[in-house]
Design an enzyme around this catalytic site. Structure first.
Site, PDB file in Angstrom:
ATOM      1  CG  HIS A  40      -0.701  27.214 -13.726  1.00 58.46           C
ATOM      2  ND1 HIS A  40      -0.666  25.836 -13.806  1.00 58.46           N
ATOM      3  CD2 HIS A  40      -1.143  27.629 -14.951  1.00 58.46           C
ATOM      4  CE1 HIS A  40      -1.081  25.439 -15.002  1.00 58.46           C
ATOM      5  NE2 HIS A  40      -1.364  26.506 -15.714  1.00 58.46           N
ATOM      6  CG  HIS A  56       0.686  22.200 -10.701  1.00 62.52           C
ATOM      7  ND1 HIS A  56       1.844  22.708 -11.260  1.00 62.52           N
ATOM      8  CD2 HIS A  56      -0.323  22.988 -11.159  1.00 62.52           C
ATOM      9  CE1 HIS A  56       1.539  23.746 -12.037  1.00 62.52           C
ATOM     10  NE2 HIS A  56       0.234  23.941 -11.982  1.00 62.52           N
ATOM     11  CB  CYS A  91       3.979  25.162  -9.882  1.00 61.72           C
ATOM     12  SG  CYS A  91       4.388  23.861  -8.694  1.00 61.72           S
TER      13      CYS A  91
END
Length: 345
Positions: free
Chosen positions: A319, A307, A258
């Site tokens: 993402h 995240h 991420c």
């Protein structure tokens, strides 16, 4: 002669105990026979457990990324210090050679000054502390000795710093190895659960995710209005990576995790941002309301900020979600953790 005694009858208490035990055995046998075997979890239960494991793996991945970044930084610092030590050692050798030449000249002209001779056979640090001996040296010799003393102190300090950083590096490498094992353990456990599903169940889950991704992409197109500037450039760079696989610790261009995707995307826009999600959360201007987000802003999820993605407009995020997925669009409402805030770089 045969005995006519009757055999001894069991006591009433003993009969009661035996009867009770036999009855209990019958009940237990019946329960065992009627007990249903443990049911295999259905695909939705497996998915929930796997998603939880993937989230834990991503948390460990961000810690792994932090340790890896620290290791690389320490290695660069150690290399710089070692280069400085080598250069300073060379300068020290030249200073000593210069003082030796001075002594040789004195010898040829009538003998070596006792103070210089003493220096050549001992550490000048202790010698220079004795102020009375300075009167025996020429100003040129005093200057040379002081330079040597200063250089030796610099070298000692640099070497001590290098030794500390090497210890820190060894500790960081151990931490890195532990985090890697933690990530691999979570992923292996998730894979074990997935292997309990049939091919049909796996296909059904994959199809569901694909539909959700297509739906998110459609909503992005409806609400996407790219602005100008580096956020727009970073978002466009990330869009070019849609379909690339998630791999923990990866920073592109063939795979990403991420924060690897977000740092890579901004690098393509000429902007250097930190490596991990937690570090990225502390840069730029914080945006608290989702309504104030603009395309290309960094968006962060989960209470511990493990995240990050790029805001794609209309409540969507671009993402790298987790292991087993690819870079894709997704609704911010289905990430699995709460939206915390955004950052405008």
């Amino acid at each position: 002669m045969a005995s006519h005694r009757r055999p001894k009858q069991p006591s009433r208490a003993r009969v009661t105990v035996l009867t009770t035990a036999a009855a209990a055995a019958v009940v237990l046998s019946a329960q065992a026979a009627n007990a249903a075997p443990s049911e295999k979890p259905n695909k939705d239960e497996v998915k929930a457990k796997v998603d939880a494991l993937y989230e834990q793996a991503e948390q460990a991945t961000e810690r792994y990324n932090g340790a890896k970044e620290k290791q690389e930084k320490l290695q660069k610092e150690i290399s710089t210090i070692q280069d400085n030590v080598a250069r300073e050692q060379e300068e020290l050798n030249k200073l000593r050679d210069g003082l030796g030449s001075m002594a040789s000249a004195q010898y040829r002209s009538g003998g070596i000054d006792p103070s210089v001779q003493l220096f050549l056979s001992a550490d000048p640090d202790d010698y220079l502390d004795k102020a009375s001996t300075l009167d025996q040296l020429s100003s040129q010799q005093v200057e040379a000795l002081k330079k040597i003393q200063d250089k030796q102190r610099e070298l000692a300090q640099e070497r001590a710093e290098a030794a500390e950083k090497l210890k820190d590096l060894a500790s960081t490498r151990t931490e890195l190895g532990n985090k890697k094992k933690e990530v691999q353990g979570k992923l292996a456990e998730a894979q074990r659960l997935l292997n309990t599903l049939t091919a049909q169940e796996k296909a059904a889950l994959a199809a569901k995710e694909a539909r959700a991704s297509r739906s998110a992409a459609a909503r992005v197109e409806l609400g996407l209005h790219l602005g100008s500037g580096r956020a727009s450039a970073a978002f466009s760079a990330a869009q070019s990576q849609i379909g690339k696989p998630y791999v923990y610790g990866a920073t592109g261009p063939s795979s990403f995790d991420c924060s690897g995707l977000t740092s890579w995307a901004y690098a393509q826009a000429g902007v250097s941002i930190p490596r991990t999600a937690q570090q990225q959360a502390n840069i730029g201007t914080r945006i608290s309301s989702m309504n104030d987000l603009q395309v290309g802003d960094l968006v962060f999820f989960f209470n511990d900020i493990h995240h990050v993605g790029l805001y794609a407009g209309n409540g969507q995020v671009l993402h790298a979600p987790r292991t087993g997925t690819v870079v894709r669009y997704e609704s911010m409402s289905t990430i699995g953790g709460p939206f915390m805030f955004g950052v405008r770089v």
